[in-house]
Write an enzyme that holds these catalytic residues in place. Structure first.
Site, PDB file in Angstrom:
ATOM      1  N   TYR A 238       0.854  -1.175   0.000  1.00  0.00           N
ATOM      2  CA  TYR A 238       0.000   0.000   0.000  1.00  0.00           C
ATOM      3  C   TYR A 238       0.894   1.229   0.000  1.00  0.00           C
ATOM      4  O   TYR A 238       2.066   1.148   0.370  1.00  0.00           O
ATOM      5  CB  TYR A 238      -0.884   0.049   1.253  1.00  0.00           C
ATOM      6  CG  TYR A 238      -1.935  -1.026   1.332  1.00  0.00           C
ATOM      7  CD1 TYR A 238      -3.194  -0.830   0.775  1.00  0.00           C
ATOM      8  CD2 TYR A 238      -1.681  -2.230   1.982  1.00  0.00           C
ATOM      9  CE1 TYR A 238      -4.170  -1.816   0.852  1.00  0.00           C
ATOM     10  CE2 TYR A 238      -2.652  -3.221   2.065  1.00  0.00           C
ATOM     11  CZ  TYR A 238      -3.891  -3.003   1.506  1.00  0.00           C
ATOM     12  OH  TYR A 238      -4.844  -3.972   1.570  1.00  0.00           O
ATOM     13  N   ASP A 266      -6.415   2.735  -2.712  1.00  0.00           N
ATOM     14  CA  ASP A 266      -7.636   2.964  -1.944  1.00  0.00           C
ATOM     15  C   ASP A 266      -8.368   4.202  -2.427  1.00  0.00           C
ATOM     16  O   ASP A 266      -9.571   4.327  -2.270  1.00  0.00           O
ATOM     17  CB  ASP A 266      -7.307   3.112  -0.453  1.00  0.00           C
ATOM     18  CG  ASP A 266      -6.776   1.813   0.125  1.00  0.00           C
ATOM     19  OD1 ASP A 266      -5.781   1.873   0.861  1.00  0.00           O
ATOM     20  OD2 ASP A 266      -7.349   0.756  -0.161  1.00  0.00           O
ATOM     21  N   HIS A 314     -12.023  -5.366  -4.511  1.00  0.00           N
ATOM     22  CA  HIS A 314     -11.501  -5.889  -3.235  1.00  0.00           C
ATOM     23  C   HIS A 314     -12.392  -6.983  -2.653  1.00  0.00           C
ATOM     24  O   HIS A 314     -12.607  -7.059  -1.446  1.00  0.00           O
ATOM     25  CB  HIS A 314     -11.313  -4.754  -2.225  1.00  0.00           C
ATOM     26  CG  HIS A 314     -10.446  -3.634  -2.721  1.00  0.00           C
ATOM     27  ND1 HIS A 314      -9.072  -3.742  -2.814  1.00  0.00           N
ATOM     28  CD2 HIS A 314     -10.750  -2.397  -3.176  1.00  0.00           C
ATOM     29  CE1 HIS A 314      -8.577  -2.611  -3.297  1.00  0.00           C
ATOM     30  NE2 HIS A 314      -9.572  -1.791  -3.525  1.00  0.00           N
TER      31      HIS A 314
END
Length: 442
Positions: A238, A266, A314
């Site tokens: 991430y 995200d 996701h």
């Protein structure tokens, strides 16, 4: 910490607040105040252990080497005084034991499909593990659509061909794989089996497929790679607000020989910051954006020189009613088909059959990712993962023969009929076309 110092239980227990959070793991005292808000599982999981001995709960999921690799030495505050007695966080007994595991779970020999692994999971896993793996967002609309849409695509078989020998191998970012299947990055495989990601790595090596290890794995990336040091791995990360921390991690990954990074996004639009996360050390790595859900974001990825994208919501775990990857794949074919010549496109979400894999590849995907099925199969140990890979291989080979193709390079959109769901694809990328612009009155 310059030298090991011993602290009493009373001293540790005083650090039990969000702005002052210490925990004890195997006698070592760690300051997690800054890390807790960044914890992938949420700060609450850490804060409920603040000021306590978290060894038992930590070891259920992680290995003892993870903290020293994740945190700097400055966060190691000392060791717990052996003469002290510190409150231990005792997990719910039900989360540790499941009375039906041995008695009701079907034997591995009776598992003949991915769906069988899914049905066996609540019987084989602890309630805690199953809840974590199976959970999805709110009303489960995206989660259910992920699987449902694949069944609405029809094949158009070509039967007058010799299909005695089929080849399911391919290259994914230049790395050879025996199947167009990636083991998706998924957190905390140790909840399914003590071997966790190391067991998955060994099974992937035997099956000749690539494991994309998660930054949130139960084991460190060094431990996972050490399980099969001569087998290729990908790694998922991430974006970290701490740039130096990201660079240190990327250096470790690079030193292990890993050259392909999957960056999970995200934010709704992958901006320049993600592209800047390329490996900043000598050599040329490749980067794939995971979690793309629109054509517009694919265009940005192409403009930034990204090597690939994973169309994914996701697993339906984030924003409910976000589009299934199949719908985004069709959207990409309609509005930006040149993307397939500029980068590799992958899909994940709801893929359970060899026929699903075949449909994705007919529509332009280079490969697919599976997450939950690998975790569920790991409940049987690495032999379960072996069995899952074998099932997928057999189903894909059978589907290829019945479709009339012998190589993945022979696949094309003309082999499938998507008209049952074509009407779900947006007709225009300009959402304002045909609508009057209304200005707010202030």
């Amino acid at each position: 910490m310059a030298s090991a110092r011993y602290l009493s239980a009373d001293e540790v227990s005083a650090h039990n607040k969000p702005d002052d959070c210490w925990i004890v793991v195997e006698g070592q005292i760690w300051d997690l105040t800054e890390f807790a808000p960044e914890h992938p599982g949420g700060a609450k999981l850490i804060l409920k252990l603040a000021g306590k001995d978290a060894t038992r709960e930590f070891n259920e999921i992680h290995t003892s080497s993870l903290l020293p690799r994740t945190l700097t030495n400055s966060k190691l505050m000392g060791r717990l005084d052996p003469s002290s007695i510190l409150a231990i966080s005792v997990p719910n007994v039900a989360s540790k034991q499941h009375p039906t595991i041995e008695n009701e779970a079907p034997p591995l020999t009776s598992i003949i499909s991915t769906q069988d692994f899914i049905l066996a999971a609540p019987l084989r896993l602890t309630p805690k593990a199953y809840a974590y793996y199976s959970s999805a967002a709110t009303d489960l609309v995206s989660f259910q659509a992920n699987s449902a849409l694949w069944s609405r695509i029809w094949f158009r078989p070509r039967l007058l061909r010799n299909v005695r020998t089929v080849d399911t191998s391919c290259e994914i970012q230049g790395v050879r794989s025996s199947l167009p299947v990636l083991c998706a990055p998924a957190a905390m495989a140790k909840l399914a089996h003590p071997d966790g990601e190391k067991g998955i790595a060994r099974a992937c090596e035997r099956g000749g497929i690539i494991q994309c290890a998660s930054i949130n794995a139960s084991y460190s990336i060094e431990e996972i790679v050490d399980a099969e040091p001569y087998h290729p791995f990908f790694f998922q990360i991430y974006v970290n607000k701490d740039r130096s921390s990201s660079e240190q991690l990327l250096k470790r990954v690079w030193d292990l020989g890993i050259r392909v990074l999957f960056l999970t996004i995200d934010a709704p639009v992958p901006g320049k910051r993600e592209a800047d996360e390329r490996v900043k050390i000598e050599g040329s790595g490749k980067i794939v954006l995971k979690g793309v859900q629109s054509v517009e974001d694919v265009k940005i990825a192409v403009e930034e020189g990204i090597d690939g994208v994973v169309l994914s919501n996701h697993g339906g775990r984030n924003l409910d009613t976000s589009p299934p990857s199949l719908l985004v794949l069709l959207e990409l074919r309609r509005h930006y088909p040149e993307a397939f010549n500029k980068m590799e496109v992958y899909v994940d979400g709801g893929i359970r059959r060899g026929t699903d894999i075949l449909k994705a590849l007919c529509l332009g995907a280079k490969a697919v990712l599976l997450g939950r099925p690998f975790l569920y199969s790991m409940a049987y140990g690495e032999e379960g993962v072996d069995h899952l890979i074998s099932i997928l291989r057999d189903e894909l080979e059978t589907a290829m023969r019945l479709l009339g193709v012998t190589s993945l390079s022979h696949l094309h959109p003309g082999l499938v009929n998507t008209q049952d769901i074509d009407h779900l694809v947006v007709k225009s990328l300009d959402a304002t076309t045909g609508f009057p612009q209304v200005k707010a009155r202030i």
